[in-house]
Design a protein around this motif. Structure first.
Motif, PDB file in Angstrom:
ATOM      1  N   VAL A  45      16.493 123.494 122.148  1.00 51.65           N
ATOM      2  CA  VAL A  45      15.283 123.978 121.493  1.00 51.65           C
ATOM      3  C   VAL A  45      15.620 124.026 120.003  1.00 51.65           C
ATOM      4  CG1 VAL A  45      13.570 125.816 121.325  1.00 51.65           C
ATOM      5  CG2 VAL A  45      14.748 125.433 123.493  1.00 51.65           C
ATOM      6  N   ALA A  46      14.650 123.641 119.157  1.00 52.33           N
ATOM      7  CA  ALA A  46      14.910 123.661 117.709  1.00 52.33           C
ATOM      8  C   ALA A  46      14.529 125.024 117.145  1.00 52.33           C
ATOM      9  CB  ALA A  46      14.134 122.539 117.016  1.00 52.33           C
ATOM     10  N   ASN A  47      15.261 126.062 117.564  1.00 44.33           N
ATOM     11  CA  ASN A  47      15.046 127.370 116.941  1.00 44.33           C
ATOM     12  C   ASN A  47      16.388 128.094 116.843  1.00 44.33           C
ATOM     13  OD1 ASN A  47      15.648 128.761 119.297  1.00 44.33           O
ATOM     14  ND2 ASN A  47      13.518 129.029 119.902  1.00 44.33           N
ATOM     15  N   PRO A  48      16.434 129.158 116.061  1.00 48.05           N
ATOM     16  CA  PRO A  48      17.732 129.768 115.768  1.00 48.05           C
ATOM     17  C   PRO A  48      18.282 130.611 116.917  1.00 48.05           C
ATOM     18  CG  PRO A  48      15.970 130.873 114.553  1.00 48.05           C
ATOM     19  CD  PRO A  48      15.332 129.747 115.282  1.00 48.05           C
ATOM     20  N   ARG A 226      26.475 120.260 109.262  1.00 48.07           N
ATOM     21  CA  ARG A 226      25.389 119.396 108.765  1.00 48.07           C
ATOM     22  C   ARG A 226      24.977 118.384 109.836  1.00 48.07           C
ATOM     23  NH1 ARG A 226      24.318 119.345 103.215  1.00 48.07           N
ATOM     24  NH2 ARG A 226      24.043 117.084 103.119  1.00 48.07           N
ATOM     25  N   LEU A 227      25.954 117.879 110.581  1.00 41.54           N
ATOM     26  CA  LEU A 227      25.629 116.933 111.669  1.00 41.54           C
ATOM     27  C   LEU A 227      24.709 117.591 112.696  1.00 41.54           C
ATOM     28  CD1 LEU A 227      29.172 115.371 112.079  1.00 41.54           C
ATOM     29  CD2 LEU A 227      27.093 114.021 111.734  1.00 41.54           C
ATOM     30  N   ARG A 228      24.999 118.850 113.016  1.00 49.21           N
ATOM     31  CA  ARG A 228      24.160 119.556 114.007  1.00 49.21           C
ATOM     32  C   ARG A 228      22.766 119.798 113.465  1.00 49.21           C
ATOM     33  NH1 ARG A 228      29.113 123.165 114.758  1.00 49.21           N
ATOM     34  NH2 ARG A 228      30.219 122.117 116.453  1.00 49.21           N
ATOM     35  N   MET A 229      22.669 119.985 112.152  1.00 43.17           N
ATOM     36  CA  MET A 229      21.334 120.159 111.550  1.00 43.17           C
ATOM     37  C   MET A 229      20.541 118.856 111.593  1.00 43.17           C
ATOM     38  SD  MET A 229      22.158 122.555 108.269  1.00 43.17           S
ATOM     39  CE  MET A 229      20.431 122.795 107.790  1.00 43.17           C
ATOM     40  N   VAL A 230      21.207 117.756 111.300  1.00 43.29           N
ATOM     41  CA  VAL A 230      20.506 116.453 111.345  1.00 43.29           C
ATOM     42  C   VAL A 230      20.049 116.177 112.776  1.00 43.29           C
ATOM     43  CG1 VAL A 230      20.687 113.958 110.949  1.00 43.29           C
ATOM     44  CG2 VAL A 230      21.883 115.535 109.427  1.00 43.29           C
ATOM     45  N   ARG A 231      20.873 116.550 113.737  1.00 45.04           N
ATOM     46  CA  ARG A 231      20.585 116.246 115.141  1.00 45.04           C
ATOM     47  C   ARG A 231      19.336 116.953 115.658  1.00 45.04           C
ATOM     48  NH1 ARG A 231      25.072 118.021 119.429  1.00 45.04           N
ATOM     49  NH2 ARG A 231      24.676 120.070 118.513  1.00 45.04           N
ATOM     50  N   ASN A 232      19.084 118.175 115.166  1.00 44.76           N
ATOM     51  CA  ASN A 232      18.067 118.991 115.841  1.00 44.76           C
ATOM     52  C   ASN A 232      17.201 119.760 114.840  1.00 44.76           C
ATOM     53  OD1 ASN A 232      16.614 120.352 117.795  1.00 44.76           O
ATOM     54  ND2 ASN A 232      18.274 121.772 118.315  1.00 44.76           N
ATOM     55  N   GLY A 234      17.241 120.648 111.754  1.00 49.79           N
ATOM     56  CA  GLY A 234      18.021 121.751 111.185  1.00 49.79           C
ATOM     57  C   GLY A 234      17.273 122.597 110.182  1.00 49.79           C
ATOM     58  N   GLU A 235      16.264 122.037 109.530  1.00 47.99           N
ATOM     59  CA  GLU A 235      15.518 122.826 108.524  1.00 47.99           C
ATOM     60  C   GLU A 235      14.847 124.047 109.158  1.00 47.99           C
ATOM     61  OE1 GLU A 235      14.802 119.718 109.439  1.00 47.99           O
ATOM     62  OE2 GLU A 235      12.881 119.916 110.459  1.00 47.99           O
ATOM     63  N   THR A 236      14.589 123.965 110.482  1.00 54.12           N
ATOM     64  CA  THR A 236      13.837 125.053 111.127  1.00 54.12           C
ATOM     65  C   THR A 236      14.663 126.328 111.304  1.00 54.12           C
ATOM     66  OG1 THR A 236      14.479 124.330 113.337  1.00 54.12           O
ATOM     67  CG2 THR A 236      12.402 123.445 112.477  1.00 54.12           C
ATOM     68  N   VAL A 237      16.000 126.208 111.268  1.00 55.26           N
ATOM     69  CA  VAL A 237      16.810 127.415 111.505  1.00 55.26           C
ATOM     70  C   VAL A 237      17.240 128.071 110.194  1.00 55.26           C
ATOM     71  CG1 VAL A 237      17.642 126.607 113.729  1.00 55.26           C
ATOM     72  CG2 VAL A 237      19.000 126.131 111.685  1.00 55.26           C
ATOM     73  N   ASP A 250      19.121 120.666 101.778  1.00 57.36           N
ATOM     74  CA  ASP A 250      18.704 119.259 101.582  1.00 57.36           C
ATOM     75  C   ASP A 250      18.522 118.519 102.910  1.00 57.36           C
ATOM     76  OD1 ASP A 250      21.606 119.626 101.809  1.00 57.36           O
ATOM     77  OD2 ASP A 250      21.698 117.438 101.655  1.00 57.36           O
ATOM     78  N   ILE A 251      19.022 119.066 103.989  1.00 56.95           N
ATOM     79  CA  ILE A 251      19.047 118.313 105.259  1.00 56.95           C
ATOM     80  C   ILE A 251      17.646 118.204 105.869  1.00 56.95           C
ATOM     81  CG2 ILE A 251      19.800 118.420 107.683  1.00 56.95           C
ATOM     82  CD1 ILE A 251      22.180 117.732 106.197  1.00 56.95           C
TER      83      ILE A 251
END
Ligand code: PLP
Length: 411
Positions: A45-48, A226-232, A234-237, A250-251
């Motif tokens: 899920v794309a949430n924190p 940063r890789l985990r942010m790109v994957r899912n 990441g701006e949302t968390v 920036d991701i």
């Protein structure tokens, strides 16, 4: 078998197709069924919360990679293409940045730079290993260069020791496109661990596979984050995890998430990687011994202090030693039932580069004579060493070569 060549109407050395590539066993099937029964086919899920990092099976797959390659972080993704893009994005490649890359690879090695808004800069390769030529890499470095993308092509490590030094001296990120060389060794280290990041493919043709998939490994905590942010996405968390992720605003995140079913299938493949490689190495060594008798074909060179894991078995064709062209030889081999082909067209021949990337001077074919010659005249690749093929299949392959050689004046 008659001596008349199949391309001239004779009986082929192999009249029925070789069995297809298949390394799926009950272990993979049972694991997939186990996931299906849970009904949870993706863990993300794309949430924190904890699900930002994936589910049970993706996390287990990542643990397997960490254990196998003795690295700190493994980030599963849904293809090596996603992984290559995520790696360059994590490294901060953006508009105006250059990424030095081999033109003799699968398309994604270079398009990853374009996906980041950067420019791939091609340099010519070594004629006998088909990997980046280090002197050319050094000459191509400019103030805009951000990264070097080393491709461990066909299963052989690039000159990673030298490229590591060049990257360190010039403050560049070294990325290994290791889609074709999982668990090859270079100077005592696993491929994928010498670069700042190493990218593996799990697509259907690769040594380890789950249909489609990929993994990026790294020892760098910031790159892993940063890789985990790109994957899912990441701006949302970021609002909630602001302290943890400060400086990474920036991701732009994507959906590069591997499903639980794919991860479950990949896990036993990773556990079997050495066995899968050993099969290829044994057959490749046998073929290389047989080829010593054949003067118009050279077996692959293995770089000093490295191992080769033979994603494909590359051969150099010597047109001066036989009275037919490489292309005619390939046609004749195919007619005999043998799986052979040229490798890829050098990437700068694809119109995308001339149209989209400012037609960088490195896209001029005359700047890449080694790749041009391989493509036009001398390279032949074969998957004849893949499981489930055997020594008997290699014997047929060599018989076909000898049959064509002994009647080449008819062609
Ligand atoms: C060298 C190389 N890089 C990248 C890729 C892309 O892999 P995937 O299909 O997992 O995106 C491949 C696949 O063929 C490859 O051979």
């Amino acid at each position: 078998m008659t001596d008349k060549l199949a391309i001239l109407g004779g009986t082929p050395v192999k009249e029925t197709p070789f069995p297809g590539y298949n390394t799926i066993t009950d272990n993979e099937i049972n694991a997939a069924v186990e996931v299906m029964k849970t009904g949870i086919l993706s863990g993300y899920v794309a949430n924190p919360g904890p699900e930002f990092l994936g589910g049970k099976w993706t996390l287990e797959l990542e643990e397997e990679f960490k254990k196998l390659f003795n690295c700190k972080y493994a980030i599963s993704v849904n293809s090596a293409t996603s992984g290559l893009h995520a790696a360059l994005a994590a490294a901060g490649v953006g508009p105006g940045d250059e990424v030095i890359v081999s033109p003799y690879s699968m398309s994604a090695s270079a398009t990853a730079a374009i996906m980041c808004g950067g420019t791939p800069v091609f340099v010519d390769i070594e004629p006998d290993t088909f990997c980046l030529q280090v002197e050319h890499v050094m000459a191509a470095i400019t103030p805009r260069t951000k990264a070097i993308m080393a491709v461990n092509i066909f299963g052989l490590p690039a000159d990673l020791t030298s490229l590591r030094k060049v990257a360190d001296q010039n403050n560049l990120i070294l990325v290994e496109d290791n889609a074709q060389a999982p668990a090859a060794k270079c100077a005592g280290s696993w491929t994928g661990t010498i670069g700042d990041m190493g990218i593996f493919s799990l697509n259907r043709h690769k040594t380890m596979q789950c249909g489609e998939g990929g993994v990026v490994i790294t020892n760098d905590k910031t790159l892993a984050k940063r890789l985990r942010m790109v994957r899912n996405h990441g701006e949302t968390v970021l609002p909630e995890w602001g302290d943890e992720l400060r400086g990474h605003e920036d991701i732009v995140g994507y959906n590069y998430r591997l499903t639980e079913v794919q991860a479950a299938i990949a896990k036993p493949q990773v556990q079997r990687l050495h066995e899968l490689n050993d099969h290829r190495i044994k057959l490749a060594d046998y073929l290389s011994t047989q080829l010593q008798e054949i003067d118009f074909l050279s077996s692959p060179k293995i770089r000093e202090d490295c191992t080769h894991v033979y994603y494909l078995y590359p051969m150099i064709f010597h047109p001066d030693k036989i009275n037919i062209s490489r292309d005619r030889f390939i046609e004749a081999m195919k007619a005999e039932g043998m799986p052979v082909s040229n490798y890829v067209r050098p990437l700068y021949h694809i119109p995308l580069y001339t149209n989209k990337c400012g037609n960088h001077p490195s896209y001029d074919p005359s700047k890449n004579p080694v790749v041009e010659k391989l493509w036009k005249e001398t390279m032949i690749v074969t998957p004849i060493c893949h499981p489930p093929l055997s020594k008997e299949d290699i014997d047929l392959f060599v018989n076909a070569i000898k049959k064509i050689a002994s009647s080449s004046e008819m062609l």
